[in-house]
Design an enzyme around this catalytic site. Structure first.
Site, mmCIF file in Angstrom:
data_model
loop_
_atom_site.group_PDB
_atom_site.id
_atom_site.type_symbol
_atom_site.label_atom_id
_atom_site.label_comp_id
_atom_site.label_asym_id
_atom_site.label_seq_id
_atom_site.Cartn_x
_atom_site.Cartn_y
_atom_site.Cartn_z
ATOM 1 N N GLY A 11 0.832 -1.211 0.000
ATOM 2 C CA GLY A 11 0.000 0.000 0.000
ATOM 3 C C GLY A 11 0.859 1.251 0.000
ATOM 4 O O GLY A 11 0.573 2.212 0.710
ATOM 5 N N ALA A 12 1.907 1.245 -0.843
ATOM 6 C CA ALA A 12 2.846 2.373 -0.836
ATOM 7 C C ALA A 12 2.616 3.333 -1.992
ATOM 8 O O ALA A 12 3.437 4.204 -2.248
ATOM 9 C CB ALA A 12 4.284 1.847 -0.841
ATOM 10 N N ARG A 14 0.120 5.421 -2.007
ATOM 11 C CA ARG A 14 -0.503 6.622 -1.450
ATOM 12 C C ARG A 14 -0.341 6.645 0.068
ATOM 13 O O ARG A 14 0.063 5.649 0.679
ATOM 14 C CB ARG A 14 -2.009 6.627 -1.766
ATOM 15 C CG ARG A 14 -2.327 6.644 -3.227
ATOM 16 C CD ARG A 14 -3.819 6.694 -3.518
ATOM 17 N NE ARG A 14 -4.481 5.427 -3.343
ATOM 18 C CZ ARG A 14 -5.419 5.182 -2.431
ATOM 19 N NH1 ARG A 14 -5.825 6.133 -1.607
ATOM 20 N NH2 ARG A 14 -5.983 3.990 -2.332
ATOM 21 N N SER A 36 -2.274 -1.870 -5.553
ATOM 22 C CA SER A 36 -3.261 -2.742 -6.207
ATOM 23 C C SER A 36 -3.942 -2.051 -7.379
ATOM 24 O O SER A 36 -4.141 -2.661 -8.420
ATOM 25 C CB SER A 36 -4.305 -3.248 -5.216
ATOM 26 O OG SER A 36 -5.047 -2.189 -4.682
ATOM 27 N N ASN A 89 1.206 -2.500 5.307
ATOM 28 C CA ASN A 89 0.471 -1.249 5.512
ATOM 29 C C ASN A 89 -0.849 -1.196 4.740
ATOM 30 O O ASN A 89 -1.757 -0.466 5.150
ATOM 31 C CB ASN A 89 1.380 -0.079 5.085
ATOM 32 C CG ASN A 89 0.608 1.194 4.869
ATOM 33 O OD1 ASN A 89 0.277 1.904 5.816
ATOM 34 N ND2 ASN A 89 0.268 1.493 3.611
ATOM 35 N N SER A 141 -4.574 -0.181 13.932
ATOM 36 C CA SER A 141 -5.357 1.044 14.107
ATOM 37 C C SER A 141 -5.861 1.106 15.543
ATOM 38 O O SER A 141 -6.035 0.056 16.183
ATOM 39 C CB SER A 141 -6.563 1.006 13.161
ATOM 40 O OG SER A 141 -7.520 1.972 13.527
ATOM 41 N N TYR A 154 -13.562 -3.634 10.170
ATOM 42 C CA TYR A 154 -12.226 -3.022 10.226
ATOM 43 C C TYR A 154 -11.569 -3.284 11.587
ATOM 44 O O TYR A 154 -10.403 -3.676 11.664
ATOM 45 C CB TYR A 154 -12.387 -1.527 9.969
ATOM 46 C CG TYR A 154 -11.111 -0.726 9.882
ATOM 47 C CD1 TYR A 154 -10.326 -0.753 8.729
ATOM 48 C CD2 TYR A 154 -10.696 0.092 10.933
ATOM 49 C CE1 TYR A 154 -9.166 0.010 8.634
ATOM 50 C CE2 TYR A 154 -9.550 0.858 10.849
ATOM 51 C CZ TYR A 154 -8.783 0.816 9.701
ATOM 52 O OH TYR A 154 -7.632 1.576 9.611
ATOM 53 N N ALA A 156 -12.207 -5.688 13.691
ATOM 54 C CA ALA A 156 -11.865 -7.116 13.798
ATOM 55 C C ALA A 156 -10.574 -7.410 13.051
ATOM 56 O O ALA A 156 -9.686 -8.114 13.555
ATOM 57 C CB ALA A 156 -13.009 -7.966 13.242
#
Ligand SMILES: NC(=O)c1ccc[n+]([C@@H]2O[C@H](COP(=O)([O-])OP(=O)(O)OC[C@H]3O[C@@H](n4cnc5c(N)ncnc54)[C@H](OP(=O)(O)O)[C@@H]3O)[C@@H](O)[C@H]2O)c1
Length: 246
Positions: A11-12, A14, A36, A89, A141, A154, A156
């Site tokens: 997830g790099a 953004r 992705s 991430n 998170s 989210y 979970a």
């Protein structure tokens, strides 16, 4: 701080992942940038990272897809020879109250946020244990540590990441690999830009430091955890939330 290391950051393209990739590159690490859908943004991140004189390549891989992650792992090893650091991430939200949440939205969020962490950790661990000082950093998170109405899927997935990380920390400690978790609060990215302004104002008023977090607040901690300075810290979950959960 990371000269000669190779890091994979999911997830790099953004947000927080991009900031971590650039911070690592600035500190001497070669970076494999996983995305992705945002090809142009991912290639831009790779281009910016290369500007620090390191090797940087963007790879398209849906982290929820076990077989694609296995394949991309091989591509990364071919391109970089080895991997020292993994930052899991990539993440998505599909918020809604439990009474109206669909099965599809539950599965999608758990698939990316939790199974995605399993997929990359599973396939890359065999290489990371060969590193002198391997590191795995997973982004959870405060929704995972404390729960949050409207985010059962989210929360979970993010709580699952913490349990997963503590177990893998125990399993890989004997191989010299540390595994830690960062639990951000509200950070200014595309993810929080989707929230209504009233929700963000409410969040700021509940944050003792009275501001939203910046991507650099998270990336600075990731850099520390990836560095030699954090070699005796493993199995920890550290909040970066301006004191929101005190
Ligand atoms: N922002 C916050 O306030 C906050 C708070 C707590 C935790 N977090 C966590 O921090 C992480 C980063 O969040 P962010 O705010 O930076 O999010 P963001 O700006 O929405 O970026 C999400 C990143 O994840 C990637 N991604 C999404 N689905 C993917 C998939 N299936 N496979 C591979 N990559 C995928 C996206 O890539 P593409 O665009 O290429 O799809 C993008 O690079 C997430 O795990 C999030 O849950 C964020």
């Amino acid at each position: 701080m990371l000269k000669g290391k190779t890091a994979v950051i999911t997830g790099a393209s953004r947000g927080i992942g991009k900031e971590i990739a650039l911070k690592f590159a600035q500190n001497g690490a070669n970076v494999a940038i996983i995305y992705s859908g945002s090809k142009d943004e991912a290639e831009k991140t790779a281009q910016l990272a290369s500007g620090y004189g390191v090797k940087a390549i963007a790879y398209c891989a849906n982290c929820a897809d076990f077989n694609r992650v296995k394949e991309v792992t091989k591509e990364i090893i071919n391109d970089f020879s080895g991997v020292d650091i993994l930052v899991n991430n990539a993440g998505i939200t599909k918020d809604g109250l439990l009474l109206t949440m669909s099965e599809a939205d539950f599965d999608a969020v758990v698939g990316v946020n939790l199974k995605g962490v399993f997929n990359f950790t599973k396939h890359l661990s065999r290489y990371i244990i060969k590193s002198a000082g391997g590191r795995i950093i997973n982004i959870s998170s405060v929704s995972g540590t404390n729960g949050n109405a409207g985010q059962a899927n989210y929360s979970a997935s993010k709580a699952g990441v913490i349990g997963f990380s503590k177990t893998v920390a125990k399993e890989l400690a004997g191989r010299g690999v540390t595994v830690n978790v960062i639990a951000p609060g509200f950070i200014e990215t595309d993810m929080t830009a989707k929230l209504p302004p009233s929700a963000l104002e409410g969040a700021v008023s509940a944050i003792p430091l009275k501001r939203l977090g910046k991507t650099s607040d998270v990336a600075d901690l990731a850099l520390f955890l990836a560095s030699g300075a954090a070699s005796y810290i493993t199995g920890e979950c550290i909040r970066v939330d301006g004191g929101m959960c005190i």
